[in-house]
Design a protein around this motif. Structure first.
Motif, PDB file in Angstrom:
ATOM      1  N   CYS A  60       1.198  -1.245   0.039  1.00  0.00           N
ATOM      2  CA  CYS A  60       0.095   0.054  -0.073  1.00  0.00           C
ATOM      3  C   CYS A  60       0.725   0.975   0.212  1.00  0.00           C
ATOM      4  N   ARG A  61       2.372   1.412   0.811  1.00  0.00           N
ATOM      5  CA  ARG A  61       3.093   2.533   0.619  1.00  0.00           C
ATOM      6  C   ARG A  61       3.915   2.225  -1.081  1.00  0.00           C
ATOM      7  N   GLN A  62       4.330   1.419  -1.596  1.00  0.00           N
ATOM      8  CA  GLN A  62       4.417   1.866  -3.037  1.00  0.00           C
ATOM      9  C   GLN A  62       3.415   2.162  -3.721  1.00  0.00           C
ATOM     10  N   LEU A  63       2.388   1.246  -3.181  1.00  0.00           N
ATOM     11  CA  LEU A  63       1.179   2.118  -4.293  1.00  0.00           C
ATOM     12  C   LEU A  63       0.117   3.778  -3.690  1.00  0.00           C
ATOM     13  N   ARG A  64       0.912   3.458  -3.199  1.00  0.00           N
ATOM     14  CA  ARG A  64      -0.144   5.245  -2.393  1.00  0.00           C
ATOM     15  C   ARG A  64      -1.019   4.959  -2.008  1.00  0.00           C
ATOM     16  N   GLN A  65      -1.723   3.717  -1.741  1.00  0.00           N
ATOM     17  CA  GLN A  65      -3.124   3.515  -1.114  1.00  0.00           C
ATOM     18  C   GLN A  65      -2.638   4.019   0.254  1.00  0.00           C
ATOM     19  N   THR A  66      -4.700   4.542   0.837  1.00  0.00           N
ATOM     20  CA  THR A  66      -4.184   4.935   2.145  1.00  0.00           C
ATOM     21  C   THR A  66      -4.767   3.181   2.946  1.00  0.00           C
ATOM     22  N   LEU A  67      -4.509   3.478   4.325  1.00  0.00           N
ATOM     23  CA  LEU A  67      -4.108   1.955   4.910  1.00  0.00           C
ATOM     24  C   LEU A  67      -5.238   2.755   6.807  1.00  0.00           C
ATOM     25  N   GLU A  68      -5.878   1.407   7.145  1.00  0.00           N
ATOM     26  CA  GLU A  68      -5.845   1.134   8.501  1.00  0.00           C
ATOM     27  C   GLU A  68      -5.085   0.856   9.570  1.00  0.00           C
ATOM     28  N   LYS A  69      -4.021   2.241   9.439  1.00  0.00           N
ATOM     29  CA  LYS A  69      -2.878   0.846  10.401  1.00  0.00           C
ATOM     30  C   LYS A  69      -3.151   0.421  11.364  1.00  0.00           C
ATOM     31  N   SER A  70      -4.807   1.156  12.432  1.00  0.00           N
ATOM     32  CA  SER A  70      -4.753   0.431  13.799  1.00  0.00           C
ATOM     33  C   SER A  70      -4.138  -0.893  13.325  1.00  0.00           C
ATOM     34  N   PHE A  71      -6.425  -1.282  12.517  1.00  0.00           N
ATOM     35  CA  PHE A  71      -6.644  -2.401  12.112  1.00  0.00           C
ATOM     36  C   PHE A  71      -5.421  -3.157  11.328  1.00  0.00           C
ATOM     37  N   LEU A  72      -4.314  -3.146  10.999  1.00  0.00           N
ATOM     38  CA  LEU A  72      -3.192  -3.443  10.743  1.00  0.00           C
ATOM     39  C   LEU A  72      -3.147  -4.463  11.200  1.00  0.00           C
ATOM     40  N   TYR A  73      -2.626  -3.631  12.493  1.00  0.00           N
ATOM     41  CA  TYR A  73      -1.397  -3.989  14.075  1.00  0.00           C
ATOM     42  C   TYR A  73      -2.667  -5.369  14.508  1.00  0.00           C
ATOM     43  N   LYS A  74      -4.025  -4.920  14.288  1.00  0.00           N
ATOM     44  CA  LYS A  74      -4.449  -5.778  15.062  1.00  0.00           C
ATOM     45  C   LYS A  74      -4.880  -6.948  14.473  1.00  0.00           C
ATOM     46  N   LEU A  75      -4.674  -7.143  13.434  1.00  0.00           N
ATOM     47  CA  LEU A  75      -4.659  -8.679  12.319  1.00  0.00           C
ATOM     48  C   LEU A  75      -3.270  -8.794  12.169  1.00  0.00           C
ATOM     49  N   ALA A  76      -2.266  -8.268  12.551  1.00  0.00           N
ATOM     50  CA  ALA A  76      -1.128  -8.951  13.120  1.00  0.00           C
ATOM     51  C   ALA A  76      -0.908  -9.947  14.523  1.00  0.00           C
ATOM     52  N   GLY A  77      -1.311  -9.059  15.213  1.00  0.00           N
ATOM     53  CA  GLY A  77      -1.592  -9.599  16.410  1.00  0.00           C
ATOM     54  C   GLY A  77      -0.194  -9.854  17.393  1.00  0.00           C
ATOM     55  N   ILE A  78       0.149  -8.617  17.092  1.00  0.00           N
ATOM     56  CA  ILE A  78       1.200  -8.570  18.466  1.00  0.00           C
ATOM     57  C   ILE A  78       1.430  -6.599  18.583  1.00  0.00           C
ATOM     58  N   PRO A  79       2.450  -6.576  19.758  1.00  0.00           N
ATOM     59  CA  PRO A  79       2.156  -5.067  19.498  1.00  0.00           C
ATOM     60  C   PRO A  79       2.868  -4.084  18.411  1.00  0.00           C
ATOM     61  N   TYR A  80       2.718  -3.269  18.545  1.00  0.00           N
ATOM     62  CA  TYR A  80       2.695  -2.295  17.689  1.00  0.00           C
ATOM     63  C   TYR A  80       4.455  -2.142  17.982  1.00  0.00           C
TER      64      TYR A  80
END
Length: 264
Positions: A60-80
């Protein structure tokens, strides 16, 4: 890899990112797997969902797309804090592969003779794809990754009906064989357009060179005429050369008058 591909698709749907991010994330995940080589480079990367989330983040960073980071961190399942460290590890692992140049690929895979033509193909393909994106009101695509540069080299090999290094590209760079084949075929289909553009550019350069040569000749001719007028003004009225070189002077005078009277 099939399970991870499904996970990437599932996470991208949850994060509301489009199919381009899915393809790029799969490509990055393949590169990451190839770079790790089965080694556990960081404890957090032992979890597949972490690797998937990081690849989606980078895509998403390379394609310049917006991303909901807080939800992404929850999906990763580890502390920030752990996620940030794992992200830095992944970036360091695939940095060389993402920044690879066409010349480096040509040397590495013994196809340096294709680099010049492949660069032209890659540039034309990139411009054409981004033109379509603009016409549809979309953001430009990032087509500078190793997949597209390798595809350009493979496309040139196909144009020349020579052996391509497609398998070596996929194995070493961790690319998708299907994507590489599809993109290279799209580039081969542009062969006539690329050749026509190259011929037009060469013709335009020749016309420009001729115009510059003609302009320099006109400038030289004009300077010669000015010099002749100056000499006539200096010597003809005085007649100082009549008594010594009368005959030669008359010949010279006629030549100078002819040059000076010639219209510009």
């Amino acid at each position: 890899m099939e399970a991870e591909r499904k996970m990437i698709t599932n996470f991208c749907n949850k994060l509301s990112v489009d199919g381009r991010a899915v393809k790029r994330a799969v490509e990055l995940y393949t590169q990451l797997s190839s770079a790790c080589g089965g080694r556990n480079t960081h404890p957090s990367l032992a979890h597949p969902q972490v690797r998937v989330c990081i690849c989606i983040d980078l895509a998403c960073r390379q394609l310049r797309q917006t991303l909901e980071k807080s939800f992404l961190y929850k999906l990763a399942g580890i502390p920030y804090k752990h996620y940030k460290t794992a992200l830095a590890v992944v970036e360091s692992l695939i940095k060389i592969k993402d920044n690879v140049t066409m010349d480096q690929l040509g040397v590495q895979f013994s196809c340096s003779g294709y680099v010049t033509k492949a660069t032209q193909v890659h540039t034309y393909y990139t411009n054409k794809m981004n033109q379509r994106q603009r016409e549809m009101g979309h953001e430009p695509l990032d087509l500078e990754g190793p997949l597209y540069k390798a595809a350009a080299l493979v496309a040139v090999a196909k144009m020349k009906r020579a052996r391509s290094n497609a398998k070596e590209f996929c194995k070493t760079l961790g690319l998708s064989a299907v994507q590489l084949d599809t993109i290279s075929k799209d580039m081969v289909a542009l062969k006539d357009e690329i050749n026509e553009q190259q011929i037009s550019a060469t013709f335009a350069q020749k016309i420009e060179a001729k115009s510059e040569t003609k302009g320099s000749r006109e400038t030289s001719s004009s300077s010669q005429k000015e010099e002749a007028r100056d000499l006539l003004w200096r010597f003809y009225p005085t007649g100082t050369l009549h008594s010594v070189y009368h005959k030669d002077f008359l010949v010279w005078r006629e030549r100078m008058i002819k040059i000076a009277s010639t219209p510009d």
